[in-house]
Design an enzyme around this catalytic site. Sequence first.
Site, PDB file in Angstrom:
ATOM      1  N   TYR A 229     -15.321   8.037   4.823  1.00 14.56           N
ATOM      2  CA  TYR A 229     -15.646   9.398   5.395  1.00 14.56           C
ATOM      3  C   TYR A 229     -17.105   9.249   6.208  1.00 14.56           C
ATOM      4  O   TYR A 229     -17.755   8.553   5.982  1.00 14.56           O
ATOM      5  CB  TYR A 229     -15.528  10.576   4.388  1.00 14.56           C
ATOM      6  CG  TYR A 229     -15.675  11.977   5.202  1.00 14.56           C
ATOM      7  CD1 TYR A 229     -14.400  12.245   5.841  1.00 14.56           C
ATOM      8  CD2 TYR A 229     -16.385  12.787   5.211  1.00 14.56           C
ATOM      9  CE1 TYR A 229     -14.109  13.473   6.324  1.00 14.56           C
ATOM     10  CE2 TYR A 229     -16.290  13.952   5.732  1.00 14.56           C
ATOM     11  CZ  TYR A 229     -15.213  14.308   6.369  1.00 14.56           C
ATOM     12  OH  TYR A 229     -15.137  15.639   7.030  1.00 14.56           O
TER      13      TYR A 229
ATOM     14  N   TYR B  73      -8.624  14.845  15.675  1.00 17.21           N
ATOM     15  CA  TYR B  73      -9.681  15.218  14.446  1.00 17.21           C
ATOM     16  C   TYR B  73      -8.910  14.575  13.095  1.00 17.21           C
ATOM     17  O   TYR B  73      -9.535  14.964  11.984  1.00 17.21           O
ATOM     18  CB  TYR B  73      -9.342  16.686  14.469  1.00 17.21           C
ATOM     19  CG  TYR B  73      -7.861  17.548  13.988  1.00 17.21           C
ATOM     20  CD1 TYR B  73      -7.878  17.548  12.571  1.00 17.21           C
ATOM     21  CD2 TYR B  73      -7.022  17.520  14.663  1.00 17.21           C
ATOM     22  CE1 TYR B  73      -6.658  18.176  12.187  1.00 17.21           C
ATOM     23  CE2 TYR B  73      -5.829  18.079  14.659  1.00 17.21           C
ATOM     24  CZ  TYR B  73      -5.657  18.461  13.316  1.00 17.21           C
ATOM     25  OH  TYR B  73      -4.266  18.771  12.773  1.00 17.21           O
TER      26      TYR B  73
END
Length: 398
Positions: free
Chosen positions: A94, A285
Amino acid sequence: MWVCSTLWRVRTPARQWRGLLPASGCHGPAASSYSASAEPARVRALVYGHHGDPAKVVELKNLELAAVRGSDVRVKMLAAPINPSDINMIQGNYGFLPELPAVGGNEGVAQVVAVGSNVTGLKPGDWVIPANAGLGTWRTEAVFSEEALIQVPSDIPLQSAATLGVNPCTAYRMLMDFEQLQPGDSVIQNASNSGVGQAVIQIAAALGLRTINVVRDRPDIQKLSDRLKSLGAEHVITEEELRRPEMKNFFKDMPQPRLALNCVGGKSSTELLRQLARGGTMVTYGGMAKQPVVASVSLLIFKDLKLRGFWLSQWKKDHSPGIALLPWLECSGVVTDHYRLNLLGSDQFKELILTLCDLIRRGQLTAPACSQVPLQDYQSALEASMKPFISSKQILTM
């Protein structure tokens, strides 16, 4: 064009985790800063000590909660969802990663139990959500600084409050920030049954926008299509239907979309690009397919299409009132990581939350389909959240 999926990573400062103590043994050097005026409370939390498969590295542990100090707020977590970003963070894939060991979860709703003597904006009984990712919401109770929390109205449904801070915010900003859309314009998206996808459908409908919603084919496709249309979707088509030549006739009755929202990547994103009107924008996204975005040279040259990305955490930083002060303060050498996080306030994020709460009150925005799972049954919830074709979001209840 190949868009790399590797993201820049920074570590969340350890100071965000103040209030989380080991259940036994020495508290370590940081413990000296905690108040010892009361016996620490015991709480349960889902903790991971290293990155890997969430089903293997996440453990339910008993922890101690530090006493509340002047600017602190003690909260009882009510509900916290399991989002794809939570899974990615545990896996170590992430945009930023908290220092380990860490409590999982970036989103959820809590109720204020107690406040420190310097707290002015919150009181016991208020509902709050995290102002930023990385606080760790998969636990029964926590102590956070007042600045780390945003108050939300307690008259909205619990599931809506628990899922308010990530997906609806992402959906709203993508619809508003990249193209100047007008009522009657169309938007196309993939992963339309995801949390963001369902929010896009509802917010777009509230704005008078028409949506083309792409999903993967599945045995219960008609049931899924009916549910998305009940949220306001105008069209629901499969990935296979999107690739058919007949799609050229699709836009005889509606305008070509000027905005495409991509959460998949790979072939799916390429097909979204092909449907865009000249000068349109595709916003990426997410990357569920774990494949790069591929854009043909002809589409970029002859249709002048634009490829953009969106990350809510970055949007918060870019729209914070203290952002303009940071360069000078950092040069002065007086900015700590903790102070930097406090500087990066959340006024515009608060406004966004209030806007979404208004939509919820008007019945124009509901929570995604949810399955509530007790905290102790976290293993089944984690496994379900990673299975394909599961449209129900797993929400941990405390």
